[in-house]
Motif scaffolding. Structure first.
Motif, PDB file in Angstrom:
ATOM      1  N   GLU A 366      27.137  28.919  38.960  1.00 11.95           N
ATOM      2  CA  GLU A 366      28.382  28.644  38.251  1.00 11.95           C
ATOM      3  C   GLU A 366      29.458  29.570  38.795  1.00 11.95           C
ATOM      4  O   GLU A 366      29.181  30.424  39.623  1.00 11.95           O
ATOM      5  N   HIS A 367      30.670  29.381  38.328  1.00 11.21           N
ATOM      6  CA  HIS A 367      31.777  30.189  38.837  1.00 11.21           C
ATOM      7  C   HIS A 367      31.532  31.669  38.520  1.00 11.21           C
ATOM      8  O   HIS A 367      30.924  32.014  37.502  1.00 11.21           O
ATOM      9  N   PHE A 368      32.013  32.553  39.413  1.00 13.76           N
ATOM     10  CA  PHE A 368      31.910  33.987  39.151  1.00 13.76           C
ATOM     11  C   PHE A 368      32.501  34.311  37.773  1.00 13.76           C
ATOM     12  O   PHE A 368      33.634  33.947  37.474  1.00 13.76           O
ATOM     13  N   HIS A 369      31.728  35.017  36.965  1.00 16.02           N
ATOM     14  CA  HIS A 369      32.239  35.334  35.629  1.00 16.02           C
ATOM     15  C   HIS A 369      31.632  36.602  35.035  1.00 16.02           C
ATOM     16  O   HIS A 369      32.179  37.163  34.089  1.00 16.02           O
ATOM     17  N   GLN A 370      30.518  37.089  35.555  1.00 12.82           N
ATOM     18  CA  GLN A 370      29.807  38.174  34.870  1.00 12.82           C
ATOM     19  C   GLN A 370      30.406  39.544  35.147  1.00 12.82           C
ATOM     20  O   GLN A 370      30.452  40.394  34.276  1.00 12.82           O
ATOM     21  N   SER A 371      30.893  39.781  36.347  1.00 19.09           N
ATOM     22  CA  SER A 371      31.383  41.103  36.693  1.00 19.09           C
ATOM     23  C   SER A 371      32.865  41.234  36.356  1.00 19.09           C
ATOM     24  O   SER A 371      33.462  40.372  35.723  1.00 19.09           O
ATOM     25  N   PHE A 372      33.488  42.297  36.843  1.00 18.44           N
ATOM     26  CA  PHE A 372      34.864  42.628  36.475  1.00 18.44           C
ATOM     27  C   PHE A 372      35.873  41.810  37.286  1.00 18.44           C
ATOM     28  O   PHE A 372      35.655  41.513  38.461  1.00 18.44           O
ATOM     29  N   PHE A 373      36.993  41.471  36.636  1.00 20.99           N
ATOM     30  CA  PHE A 373      38.148  40.919  37.313  1.00 20.99           C
ATOM     31  C   PHE A 373      39.315  41.910  37.316  1.00 20.99           C
ATOM     32  O   PHE A 373      40.323  41.674  37.974  1.00 20.99           O
ATOM     33  N   PHE A 374      39.185  42.989  36.544  1.00 26.82           N
ATOM     34  CA  PHE A 374      40.199  44.048  36.495  1.00 26.82           C
ATOM     35  C   PHE A 374      39.519  45.357  36.880  1.00 26.82           C
ATOM     36  O   PHE A 374      38.655  45.841  36.156  1.00 26.82           O
ATOM     37  N   TYR A 375      39.939  45.910  38.001  1.00 25.75           N
ATOM     38  CA  TYR A 375      39.300  47.119  38.503  1.00 25.75           C
ATOM     39  C   TYR A 375      40.187  47.717  39.584  1.00 25.75           C
ATOM     40  O   TYR A 375      41.096  47.071  40.120  1.00 25.75           O
ATOM     41  N   ILE A 376      39.921  48.968  39.912  1.00 22.19           N
ATOM     42  CA  ILE A 376      40.473  49.602  41.103  1.00 22.19           C
ATOM     43  C   ILE A 376      39.322  50.301  41.809  1.00 22.19           C
ATOM     44  O   ILE A 376      38.359  50.742  41.176  1.00 22.19           O
ATOM     45  N   LEU A 377      39.421  50.371  43.137  1.00 23.88           N
ATOM     46  CA  LEU A 377      38.317  50.869  43.948  1.00 23.88           C
ATOM     47  C   LEU A 377      38.736  52.143  44.665  1.00 23.88           C
ATOM     48  O   LEU A 377      39.496  52.097  45.632  1.00 23.88           O
ATOM     49  N   PRO A 378      38.247  53.308  44.215  1.00 19.79           N
ATOM     50  CA  PRO A 378      38.638  54.572  44.846  1.00 19.79           C
ATOM     51  C   PRO A 378      37.799  54.935  46.057  1.00 19.79           C
ATOM     52  O   PRO A 378      38.138  55.883  46.768  1.00 19.79           O
TER      53      PRO A 378
END
Length: 628
Positions: A366-378
């Motif tokens: 199914e469509h990506f949905h489980q992980s984060f859609f709001f994040y920043i990557l340091p």
């Protein structure tokens, strides 16, 4: 009502009494705390190790086969077809014809799309040609699809022929397999992001395309500049208006590329070595965060993945990192000669990275949905979730709100804030008379300044030729600057006249503007945190620091105006052009034009916010600083 009357010494709840007592002292500590919170984000304490939420994708759990002689021969097919199409008059038609014939010979359902676009309505027209081919999955009915895309030129205006060659090799590989549960679309665009946007509009019901597939679940875009080999892959994932792909896609691509021995680094930046000091690791994480924040704030990124995110298609770009001493790259830069293919080891590693990514995406139920859609990557393989960085925006908004509360309670004369119960009715009547006299003028000042912002917003689209030609564009911006200064001086001088001085209160004006900025920054922070931070830096921070002293002297006013001029859009534009190495009269690559084009084509928020928030708030701050 309790909030209003508490400012005049009326009975109120303990919370309001406490807020009234300490509101004057909370704004600056909260502002300082928000800055400290942002500075702490690059530390390892805030980061978490990346992981896969979608376990069904099973990345790198298959045996990769890309890189055989047949696949390399298919890559050479692009060069052969380009030579056969040498008689074509238009370069775009020549390239499109070569790719179409190559895709057709590999068994793909192919189609050519011709299109034209303009930066804004009525300003020129640029034509281009898209080509796409669809590999039909034998085990599905074309309900879902995956996509591989590449433009004919890279973001640095170099040829992207290596990516087109790799796509032909991947098409040959994919056509030999029988395990595909989704169709695979191969898209070659002639106009960069504009070409992709035109193709997506047509694909999603805009008409003009006959060869179609199902819902596109994910897209991988390729940029491979001329080189003999690549030191690694740069991974770019930011879209317009703060849009991001699901974090699972980023983590999967990084994991697969590392196993295939050609690691994908965020923005092409390698992490500091493990033996580095904490300061060196902090600096590298801060640099990576700044790159991501700037990309998300202004909407400028490497690759053609950004338009896909607008259609809820998770996408990213893999860009080859060229060594400074690469002989093929140096030869191309000096002579412009057509580059030969990279070494077999390099092309196999990149091809198998894409192959394994396609195999993982093929398992997506199914469509990506489980992980984060709001994040920043340091850092690579690290992330900061929204719950860890959003408090910084909350502290920024709180600093504006507390100062606005204090100014609202302190507006008017001292007689209206007496604690004498015998004058209660007189104080309430005087207070409402004060509001009826001053509030319409305050709203009028704000409306007049924002009217200038509305004119700035619609003028380039209503009269495009007059503002986008190279000779008049810079004059247009500085004309708006002079008009702004004239309005500021006119409004400020008007209220220095004794007869109308009682018609406005600078505390009330500043309080209303702070409430306005707090609402905008607060709402924007949950959609595009990076843009919210930048907007607060150029509007909220100068606003809080404007007219700190109640009785402003001439020196204080001059210092305030100088600070606001440095934070003004015109000064920011000039500084950004100098940082980019642009000539003052060369407007073709200016941020103003880029914001305008992104607003028209992709719905980017940067240009409306400059016109309706940044510029007006800067002018209102100047008015507050100059008012009696």
């Amino acid at each position: 009502m309790a909030l209003v009357l508490s400012g005049q010494g009326e009975k109120a709840s303990p919370v309001l009494k406490l807020a009234r007592k300490y509101s004057a002292y909370l704004a600056y500590p909260l502002l300082f705390a928000s800055i400290v919170w942002l500075l702490l984000l690059p530390f390892q304490t805030f980061t978490r190790k990346g992981y896969f939420s979608e376990n069904a994708m099973m990345p790198n759990q298959v045996y990769t086969v890309f890189g055989s002689e047949e696949h390399i021969s298919a890559m050479s097919l692009i060069d052969t077809e380009l030579a056969l199409q040498s008689t074509a008059k238009d370069e775009g038609e020549r390239q499109a014809g070569a790719v179409y014939r190559a895709f057709d010979s590999l068994g793909l359902d192919s189609e050519i799309q011709r299109f034209a676009y303009s930066e804004v309505p009525g300003v020129g027209s640029t034509s281009g040609v898209n080509v796409h081919g669809v590999l039909r999955a034998g085990r599905s009915d074309s309900v879902e699809a995956l996509l591989i895309a590449a433009s004919w030129t890279t973001s640095s205006n170099a040829t992207n022929i290596n990516a087109i060659r790799l796509m032909a090799g991947l098409a040959k590989y994919a056509s030999e397999q029988v395990y595909w549960a989704k169709d695979i679309i191969f898209l070659v665009t002639d106009g960069g992001e504009h070409g992709v946007e035109t193709w997506l509009k047509s694909y999603h019901g805009g008409g003009g395309l006959y060869v179609r597939s199902g819902i596109i679940q994910a897209a991988v875009c390729l940029e491979l500049p001329p080189a003999k080999s690549y030191a690694g892959m740069g991974l770019f994932f930011e879209g317009k208006s703060g849009q991001l792909p699901n974090l699972d896609l980023v983590n999967i691509v990084q994991y697969i590329s590392r196993v295939e021995r050609i690691p994908a680094y965020l923005h092409g930046m390698v992490d500091a070595p493990r033996s580095s000091t904490w300061l060196e690791k902090y600096k590298r994480s801060a640099q990576l965060l700044l790159r991501q924040v700037s990309s998300l704030a202004i909407g400028k990124s490497v690759g053609v993945h950004a338009p896909f995110l607008r259609y809820r298609i998770d996408a990213l770009t893999l860009s080859g990192i060229v060594r400074p001493t690469d002989p093929i790259s140096l030869e191309y830069l000096s002579t412009g000669a057509a580059p030969v293919m990279p070494t077999p080891f390099t092309i196999r590693s990149i091809g198998r990275t894409v192959e394994s990514t396609l195999r993982s995406l093929n398992n997506l139920l199914e469509h990506f949905h489980q992980s984060f859609f709001f994040y920043i990557l340091p850092a690579n393989e690290k992330y900061i979730s929204i719950g860890d960085y959003i408090p910084a925006a909350g502290l920024m908004v709180a600093s504006l709100l507390f100062q606005a509360m204090h100014l609202w309670w302190m507006q008017g004369s001292d007689d209206m804030r007496s604690d004498n119960p015998e004058t209660r009715i007189d104080r309430i009547n005087a207070y409402y008379a004060f509001l009826r006299r001053t509030l319409p003028n305050t709203i009028g000042i704000i409306a007049r300044v924002h009217l200038l912002g509305v004119i700035l917003l619609i003028a380039p689209i209503a009269v495009p030729y007059a503002v986008l030609t190279n000779t008049t564009s810079t004059a247009y911006v500085f004309t708006m600057a002079l008009a702004s200064v004239s309005m500021v001086l006119h409004i400020s001088d008007t209220y220095w006249i004794e007869s109308v001085r009682r018609m406005v209160d600078w505390k009330q004006l500043k309080a209303v503007v702070e409430l306005y900025v707090a609402v905008v920054v607060g709402c924007l922070s949950v959609m595009n945190f990076s843009l919210a931070v930048v907007l607060f830096g150029v509007t909220g921070l100068p606003l809080v620091l404007t007219r700190v002293w109640t009785s402003a002297t001439k020196i204080h006013r001059i210092a305030n105006v100088c600070m606001l001029l440095l934070a003004s859009p015109v000064c920011t534009l000039v500084l950004s052009r100098a940082a980019l190495g642009l000539s003052p009269l060369d407007f073709t690559s200016s941020p103003f034009r880029m914001f305008l084009g992104d607003f028209y084509h992709f719905g980017s928020l940067a240009y409306p916010l400059v016109c309706l928030v940044y510029w007006p708030v800067n002018l209102l701050c100047m008015i507050v600083a100059l008012m009696p």
